[in-house]
Structure formats: structure tokens, C-alpha cells
Design an enzyme around this catalytic site. Structure first.
Site, PDB file in Angstrom:
ATOM      1  CE  LYS A 121      -3.774   2.041   2.450  1.00 20.44           C
ATOM      2  NZ  LYS A 121      -4.880   1.881   3.650  1.00 20.44           N
ATOM      3  CB  SER A 195      -7.697   3.876   2.629  1.00 22.97           C
ATOM      4  OG  SER A 195      -6.943   3.254   3.653  1.00 22.97           O
ATOM      5  CB  SER A 219      -8.304   1.159   5.303  1.00 22.69           C
ATOM      6  OG  SER A 219      -9.176   2.511   5.608  1.00 22.69           O
TER       7      SER A 219
END
Length: 518
Positions: A121, A195, A219
Site C-alpha cells: 500500500k 483505503s 481499510s
């Protein structure tokens, strides 16, 4: 909240004290034995959708090599691949790392995750790589060093291959101002969920076998539910956050996302433990031994009310079906309820908004560089007073103790809730539909997830089937702090007798690289 003097243990430090006491009570760490992957026929194995354990089995038998797997997967990361919005920046040295892994297998010196590629990420640092937190604020930032979690995975033989998209600073707004939104591989008119948008899309579309995500309000778990994946938000402090951009430092968690709970069980122990740098990390590693057989006789607490009130019928049907699966495995289902969750939900937002505003305060004179969603959340961060933020911190240890007391009174091992209340939101209007009623996605998505970031309890999301619209729904398992092994064991037991985690979108198996034209 009561005024001082008060006998209540409601200072913010009492939350840390409670977690230290629970970790000490959990006993010394037991290093889990390596999971034995099932026998794999490499000739029949679709590399693009293989699990970590399947790839490791094929590597060990010599029927596949890390370099061969990389050759299959790398074309899928291109601009014309099955999930191009998921891939942001390439990570250098991947072919050399794969060649080294090939040699280690030949020499019999392979490490636990030797040759397994993974995505990272874009808030988690990878040395000498463009890491931007999905924001124009960061410019073309090159990370100076690996985050602790990346260092540990590299040491185990895994290979970070690309940076995966995120919402800006992991805030969770779908329309990223720098890179744009990440469509859901199940339906490109729907959102992947945030996210950890790119991590989820990469997994669902068959780009990598696992990915790193972070979870501050859901997330890891939200995109896992919306994309048919399995992801765990570990106990707060189990995995160090060193080298990870901070969003809300008392709620941020780092964890793995994969295609099965067995994969998570192989990954998490290699990521866990203090690094001497993250002040929020636990002081030791808890027992992470996995035993799916304990599902027989396990007492599973089922809270309804808050967790089921805004859930579509399709979600509740899948949830009830999952309860029957656990009953069939020998678990006892126990009703349990918690008080005041709406107020707790509001308090968690005060923590999130306040800490976000603090971490981004230095960028206030450049607000025009933030995307609209981040700006809206920053506006909320400047509204609550200091006393509102501190009240939310004071309430946290009381909420943690309340949940523990109710779990103890009911003698339950884990909790089970629906994952999210509906299937993936539409990208055109950012709405979700619950039994025909249209809601803004923010009124549905965080209800069942944010509580566990605020309290720090481990929570795992697992696929529970498909809704009538053909999109995935999930279930969520929660355990006491440091008992992540119970979430993992229960999920592995569930997945051993169901096939929901094997369902993937068509693009994962149908996409093939374009042939060059003459």
C-alpha cells in the site's frame, strides 16, 4: 464522563495499561509451526489466482519457480492489465530477488515465504521507491528505507513488486485527486473500497497472491468484504507502524490481505512483534498458534442491534448461513449485546478527525493540493474542541473494558458480525443500497468496522458468498486483544468447509496479455 476525582480508569494511558496486562496474561509466545500446504498440481494451478500456501507447495516440489511465477504475473501489472488503477510504482530489483529465490530452493535454503510476490500500500515505505500516500502534497517522494513490515517480509523471502493505490493519506475518500479512483474488479461501476484500494483490486484481479494494507476505520476489512477477500486488522500494536504514514496514530493498524485465512496465518507471525522504534508496539509477541479444530466447542458471541440494523437482507442471509456453518462445525452460538455503540461510534470519529488534522497541520497553507474528500475530513477535524478529543480518548479504556466484561460474562471466545451492510458502492454517486433504501457510503461502511480500530481488538473479514447482484459480502470475526489466533483459527475452519473465498471475478482468470501486432 465523570468528573475527577473518579474511581474509573478513564485516562488515555489506561488503554495502554489494559493491553499490556492482557498481553502478559496471554502467556509466552509460541512460535507456530509452518502450515502444511495441501498438495498442489502445478500443471492445474492458475498462478494468477493461487494462494500463498499453494505457491509455496509448488515451489517446494520444484514444479514452479519464483521466476516463472513472476513471468506470469508481471504482464498483468501493465496499463492494459486487468486492474491498472491498482498499480502505482514499480519496485526495483524484483527479477534479481526472484532469481535468488530460485537458487535458494535448489540449494534447500529457502525461507518461510521464499519467492512470494506481494503488493505494498502506498503509505508503507519501500526503500528507493516512489511512495506518495496517494497525495499531491508529497510530490515525487522517494522512500529512504523499508518500513519495518517490509523489512521483515523481505527477510522471510517475500518479494515486494509494486506500490498499490490508496486513498489520499488513507483517509478513505474514493475520488483520489492524484491517481483517480480504483474500480472494483467485480464491477467497474462500483468502488473497490478504501483505503487499501489497490491492495484489494490487485488481489481480486489476480495480480499478486497477497498485499499489505492498513486499517484505521476498516481499510483492510472494507475492501476485503467488497472484493471477496480475507484480511485481518491485527491487535493494535502487534505489527509495528514504523515507516508507515500516520493517519490517526491511536487507531492505525498494519496487516495482510490475501485470498485465504490460511495465508494470513502464514504471514502474520512473520510481521509481528516490537521493533524498538514504534512506541505503540506491544512488548512481546503473543501466541499465534493456529488450530482450526478448536472451532468445535468454541463459543461464538453474536451481537445484533447496531451491527445488523443497517444491513441488506442479502447480507443478513449470508450471515445467518455462516452461523449455521459454525454450528455444523460444533461451535455454540451465544447472543451478546453491547451498550452505547452509537455514542462510541461518534467518539471514534472525533479521534480520527482530530488526529488527522494534527498530522496534516503543516499542510494547511496548501489545502488546494488535497482532494475534496480529504479536505472535507480536515474541516471536520477543526470543529471538535480539545475536550471533545480528550473525552474520546478517556472513554476508550472504559469501552474496551465493557466489551471484555460482556465477553467474559457470556464466556465467548470470539464475536461474529456481518461484514458490511451492503455490496460495493456505486462510483458515480458514492451510494450503497440497503433493502431499497439509498445511503451515502459513509453511512453504511464504517458501522461494523470502526469500533474495532477505536478499541484495538483484532478483527478479520472473510468472504461469505455473493449477493443477488453478483457482488461479494463478508462476515467479521473479532477476538480479545492479542488473541488474533482465534480469529484466524475460526476463519480457517470456516473456509475448510465453504468455497466462498475461492470465488473471484471473471477478470482474474479470463484476462490474457495482448499479443504484439506485426
Amino acid at each position: 464522563m465523570p468528573a475527577s476525582p473518579s474511581g474509573e480508569k478513564n485516562e488515555p494511558g489506561h488503554a495502554d495499561l489494559l493491553f499490556r496486562q492482557l498481553l502478559a496474561a496471554d502467556g509466552p509466545a509460541v512460535i507456530p509451526a509452518a502450515l502444511t500446504p495441501r498438495s498442489t498440481d502445478a500443471a492445474a494451478l492458475d498462478v494468477s489466482v493461487a494462494t500463498v500456501t499453494e505457491l509455496l507447495a509448488a515451489y517446494r516440489t520444484g514444479t514452479l519457480t519464483p521466476s516463472a511465477v513472476l513471468a506470469v504475473l508481471e504482464p498483468r501489472w501493465a496499463a492494459d492489465g486487468p486492474a491498472p488503477a491498482a498499480v502505482l510504482a514499480a519496485i526495483a530489483g524484483i527479477h534479481l530477488a526472484a532469481t535468488d529465490s530460485d537458487a535458494r530452493y535448489r540449494a534447500g535454503s529457502n525461507r518461510p515465504l521464499e519467492g512470494i510476490p506481494f503488493a505494498v500500500k502506498d503509505i508503507i515505505d519501500v526503500a528507493d521507491t516512489l511512495v506518495t500516500a496517494g497525495s499531491k502534497q508529497t510530490g515525487d517522494r522517494i522512500a529512504p528505507a523499508d518500513a519495518t513490515v517490509v523489512t521483515r517480509l523481505r527477510a522471510a523471502g517475500a518479494i515486494p513488486v509494486f506500490m498499490a493505490a490508496t486513498t489520499e493519506f488513507a483517509c478513505g475518500a474514493p475520488d483520489n485527486g492524484r491517481y483517480g479512483p480504483v474500480p472494483n474488479p467485480w464491477d467497474e461501476e462500483r468502488w473497490t473500497g478504501g483505503s487499501s484500494t489497490g491492495s484489494a483490486a490487485a488481489l481480486a484481479a489476480g495480480l499478486v497472491p497477497f498485499a499489505l494494507g492498513s486499517d484505521t476505520g476498516g481499510s483492510i476489512r472494507v475492501p476485503s468484504a467488497l472484493c471477496g477477500l480475507t484480511g485481518i486488522k491485527p491487535t493494535y500494536g502487534l505489527v509495528p507502524r514504523t515507516g508507515v504514514a500516520s493517519l490517526s496514530w491511536t487507531m492505525d493498524h498494519v496487516g495482510p490481505m490475501a485470498r485465504s485465512a490460511a495465508d494470513l496465518a502464514a504471514l502474520l507471525p512473520l510481521m509481528a512483534g516490537p521493533d524498538g522504534l514504534d512506541p505503540t508496539a506491544g512488548t512481546s509477541v503473543p501466541d499465534l498458534t493456529i488450530d482450526p479444530a478448536i472451532v468445535s466447542g468454541m463459543r461464538i458471541g453474536v451481537p445484533r442491534g447496531w451491527f445488523t440494523e443497517r444491513c441488506d437482507a442479502a447480507v443478513l442471509t449470508a450471515f445467518d448461513d455462516a452461523l449455521e456453518v459454525f454450528r455444523g462445525l460444533g461451535a455454540e452460538i451465544v447472543a451478546i449485546e453491547f451498550d452505547g455503540l452509537e455514542a462510541v461510534h461518534d467518539e471514534s470519529w472525533n479521534v480520527f478527525y482530530g488526529e488527522l488534522a494534527s498530522t496534516q497541520e503543516a499542510n494547511n497553507d496548501r489545502r488546494d493540493l488535497f482532494d475534496a474528500g480529504t479536505n472535507a475530513r480536515l474541516d471536520c477535524g477543526f470543529v471538535p474542541l480539545a475536550v471533545d478529543y480528550l473525552r474520546a480518548l478517556r472513554r476508550r479504556p472504559l469501552v474496551q473494558q465493557h466489551i471484555l466484561d460482556r465477553m467474559d460474562a457470556a464466556r465467548v471466545d470470539v464475536l461474529l458480525t456481518p461484514g458490511l451492510g451492503a455490496t460495493a458502492p456505486r462510483l458515480d454517486d458514492l451510494t450503497m443500497t440497503v433493502d431499497g433504501v439509498v445511503y451515502n457510503l459513509h453511512d453504511v461502511i464504517p458501522r461494523n468496522t470502526r469500533l474495532w480500530d477505536y478499541t484495538g481488538f483484532p478483527a478479520l473479514m472473510a468472504p461469505a458468498g455473493l449477493a443477488p447482484d453478483g457482488l461479494p459480502v463478508g462476515i467479521q470475526l473479532i477476538a480479545r486483544p492479542w488473541q488474533d489466533r482465534l480469529c484466524l483459527s475460526a476463519a480457517i475452519g470456516f473456509q475448510a468447509v465453504t468455497g466462498h473465498h475461492r470465488l473471484l471475478p471473471d477478470v482474474a482468470t479470463s484476462w490474457a496479455p495482448a499479443r504484439p501486432t506485426a
